[in-house]
Write a protein that holds these residues in place. Structure first.
Motif, PDB file in Angstrom:
ATOM      1  N   ALA A 154       2.357   4.048  -9.034  1.00  0.00           N
ATOM      2  CA  ALA A 154       1.272   3.949  -8.058  1.00  0.00           C
ATOM      3  C   ALA A 154       1.110   2.508  -7.560  1.00  0.00           C
ATOM      4  N   LEU A 155       1.186   1.535  -8.475  1.00  0.00           N
ATOM      5  CA  LEU A 155       1.070   0.139  -8.044  1.00  0.00           C
ATOM      6  C   LEU A 155       2.294  -0.260  -7.217  1.00  0.00           C
ATOM      7  N   LYS A 156       3.468   0.201  -7.595  1.00  0.00           N
ATOM      8  CA  LYS A 156       4.674  -0.090  -6.808  1.00  0.00           C
ATOM      9  C   LYS A 156       4.543   0.499  -5.413  1.00  0.00           C
ATOM     10  N   ASP A 157       3.997   1.714  -5.305  1.00  0.00           N
ATOM     11  CA  ASP A 157       3.777   2.340  -4.007  1.00  0.00           C
ATOM     12  C   ASP A 157       2.821   1.492  -3.156  1.00  0.00           C
ATOM     13  N   PHE A 158       1.757   0.983  -3.781  1.00  0.00           N
ATOM     14  CA  PHE A 158       0.819   0.095  -3.089  1.00  0.00           C
ATOM     15  C   PHE A 158       1.569  -1.101  -2.507  1.00  0.00           C
ATOM     16  N   PHE A 159       2.378  -1.758  -3.326  1.00  0.00           N
ATOM     17  CA  PHE A 159       3.139  -2.911  -2.849  1.00  0.00           C
ATOM     18  C   PHE A 159       4.091  -2.522  -1.713  1.00  0.00           C
ATOM     19  N   ASP A 160       4.743  -1.371  -1.831  1.00  0.00           N
ATOM     20  CA  ASP A 160       5.655  -0.918  -0.777  1.00  0.00           C
ATOM     21  C   ASP A 160       4.930  -0.780   0.559  1.00  0.00           C
ATOM     22  N   ARG A 161       3.694  -0.296   0.526  1.00  0.00           N
ATOM     23  CA  ARG A 161       2.949  -0.055   1.763  1.00  0.00           C
ATOM     24  C   ARG A 161       2.279  -1.304   2.340  1.00  0.00           C
ATOM     25  N   VAL A 162       1.954  -2.277   1.490  1.00  0.00           N
ATOM     26  CA  VAL A 162       1.253  -3.461   1.999  1.00  0.00           C
ATOM     27  C   VAL A 162       2.178  -4.644   2.244  1.00  0.00           C
ATOM     28  N   TYR A 163       3.378  -4.618   1.711  1.00  0.00           N
ATOM     29  CA  TYR A 163       4.239  -5.805   1.729  1.00  0.00           C
ATOM     30  C   TYR A 163       4.423  -6.376   3.140  1.00  0.00           C
ATOM     31  N   TYR A 164       5.022  -5.631   4.024  1.00  0.00           N
ATOM     32  CA  TYR A 164       5.319  -6.193   5.340  1.00  0.00           C
ATOM     33  C   TYR A 164       4.069  -6.392   6.208  1.00  0.00           C
ATOM     34  N   PRO A 165       3.107  -5.478   6.200  1.00  0.00           N
ATOM     35  CA  PRO A 165       1.907  -5.742   7.002  1.00  0.00           C
ATOM     36  C   PRO A 165       1.118  -6.976   6.538  1.00  0.00           C
ATOM     37  N   CYS A 166       1.242  -7.336   5.266  1.00  0.00           N
ATOM     38  CA  CYS A 166       0.467  -8.455   4.719  1.00  0.00           C
ATOM     39  C   CYS A 166       1.281  -9.736   4.538  1.00  0.00           C
ATOM     40  N   LEU A 167       2.578  -9.648   4.616  1.00  0.00           N
ATOM     41  CA  LEU A 167       3.456 -10.758   4.257  1.00  0.00           C
ATOM     42  C   LEU A 167       3.082 -12.072   4.934  1.00  0.00           C
TER      43      LEU A 167
ATOM     44  N   GLU B 160       5.237 -10.103 -10.748  1.00  0.00           N
ATOM     45  CA  GLU B 160       5.398 -11.489 -10.320  1.00  0.00           C
ATOM     46  C   GLU B 160       6.507 -11.636  -9.273  1.00  0.00           C
ATOM     47  N   THR B 161       7.544 -10.818  -9.362  1.00  0.00           N
ATOM     48  CA  THR B 161       8.606 -10.859  -8.359  1.00  0.00           C
ATOM     49  C   THR B 161       8.060 -10.475  -6.992  1.00  0.00           C
ATOM     50  N   ILE B 162       7.278  -9.423  -6.937  1.00  0.00           N
ATOM     51  CA  ILE B 162       6.722  -8.971  -5.660  1.00  0.00           C
ATOM     52  C   ILE B 162       5.673  -9.946  -5.146  1.00  0.00           C
ATOM     53  N   THR B 163       4.779 -10.406  -6.006  1.00  0.00           N
ATOM     54  CA  THR B 163       3.747 -11.340  -5.547  1.00  0.00           C
ATOM     55  C   THR B 163       4.350 -12.682  -5.126  1.00  0.00           C
ATOM     56  N   THR B 164       5.448 -13.074  -5.739  1.00  0.00           N
ATOM     57  CA  THR B 164       6.150 -14.285  -5.296  1.00  0.00           C
ATOM     58  C   THR B 164       6.699 -14.072  -3.890  1.00  0.00           C
ATOM     59  N   GLY B 165       7.260 -12.899  -3.645  1.00  0.00           N
ATOM     60  CA  GLY B 165       7.758 -12.574  -2.309  1.00  0.00           C
ATOM     61  C   GLY B 165       6.647 -12.577  -1.269  1.00  0.00           C
ATOM     62  N   LEU B 166       5.472 -12.113  -1.656  1.00  0.00           N
ATOM     63  CA  LEU B 166       4.311 -12.122  -0.759  1.00  0.00           C
ATOM     64  C   LEU B 166       3.727 -13.530  -0.604  1.00  0.00           C
ATOM     65  N   ARG B 167       4.142 -14.430  -1.496  1.00  0.00           N
ATOM     66  CA  ARG B 167       3.629 -15.800  -1.563  1.00  0.00           C
ATOM     67  C   ARG B 167       2.160 -15.830  -1.976  1.00  0.00           C
ATOM     68  N   TRP B 168       1.781 -14.869  -2.844  1.00  0.00           N
ATOM     69  CA  TRP B 168       0.448 -14.887  -3.428  1.00  0.00           C
ATOM     70  C   TRP B 168       0.463 -15.905  -4.561  1.00  0.00           C
ATOM     71  N   ARG B 169      -0.722 -16.341  -4.957  1.00  0.00           N
ATOM     72  CA  ARG B 169      -0.846 -17.405  -5.947  1.00  0.00           C
ATOM     73  C   ARG B 169      -1.600 -16.893  -7.175  1.00  0.00           C
ATOM     74  N   ALA B 170      -0.925 -16.851  -8.307  1.00  0.00           N
ATOM     75  CA  ALA B 170      -1.584 -16.466  -9.562  1.00  0.00           C
ATOM     76  C   ALA B 170      -2.551 -17.580  -9.941  1.00  0.00           C
ATOM     77  N   VAL B 171      -3.801 -17.209 -10.219  1.00  0.00           N
ATOM     78  CA  VAL B 171      -4.809 -18.222 -10.542  1.00  0.00           C
ATOM     79  C   VAL B 171      -5.103 -18.283 -12.039  1.00  0.00           C
ATOM     80  N   GLN B 172      -4.435 -17.439 -12.801  1.00  0.00           N
ATOM     81  CA  GLN B 172      -4.496 -17.515 -14.256  1.00  0.00           C
ATOM     82  C   GLN B 172      -3.311 -16.758 -14.832  1.00  0.00           C
TER      83      GLN B 172
END
Length: 155
Positions: free
Chosen positions: A71-84, A110-122
């Motif tokens: 389910a979380l992978k599906d979320f990433f699949d759907r938001v990746y390009y619109p949010c990139l 972490e691989t996907i969030t790195t691709g999105l260029r999101w920033r882990a804050v902890q």
């Protein structure tokens, strides 16, 4: 209301994972924090508009065969390009309910969030082994810390 929104996207297939998500939300909605709207959405119901409306995200997933939930992978699949291009630098935190060690799950997110260029804050909160009662307050602390950091403008 300051217009700040914290999005919680967590897959909760069991009473234990539901308790963890509820604790994250409870912590984020603490009376200690003002001006942060907390929105919790299941991964299969969350989409790009939810992410684009948020200023920070908490991701929650059980460890499934050494990976994040489908389910979380599906979320990433759907938001990746619109949010990139529109959410670079998005602060996020991760918690994993891991029956084993959580390493593969953490790495995958972490691989996907790195691709999105999101920033882990902890550091990710990895809740390993058999379910323990102390997992709940740790998740509550995670939610509070994220909401307080957002409120204070730390991220």
């Amino acid at each position: 209301m300051t217009g700040k929104r914290l999005l919680v996207v967590a897959h909760c297939p069991s009473p234990n994972t539901q308790a963890l998500r509820d604790a994250v939300v409870r912590g984020a909605r603490s009376d200690e924090v003002e001006g942060v709207e907390v929105v919790a959405v299941a991964p299969l119901d969350a989409g790009p508009d939810d992410v684009l409306a948020a200023q920070a995200v908490i991701l929650g997933t059980p460890e499934n065969l050494g990976y994040m939930s489908g389910a979380l992978k599906d979320f990433f699949d759907r938001v990746y390009y619109p949010c990139l291009e529109r959410t670079q630098g998005m602060p996020y935190a991760l918690y994993v309910r891991a029956g084993h060690d959580g390493t593969g799950t953490r790495r995958a997110v972490e691989t996907i969030t790195t691709g999105l260029r999101w920033r882990a804050v902890q550091e990710p909160l990895i809740l390993r082994g058999a379910f323990r009662d102390d997992f709940v307050p740790r998740c509550e602390e995670l939610g509070l810390a994220m909401a307080a950091g957002l409120e204070a403008g730390i991220f």
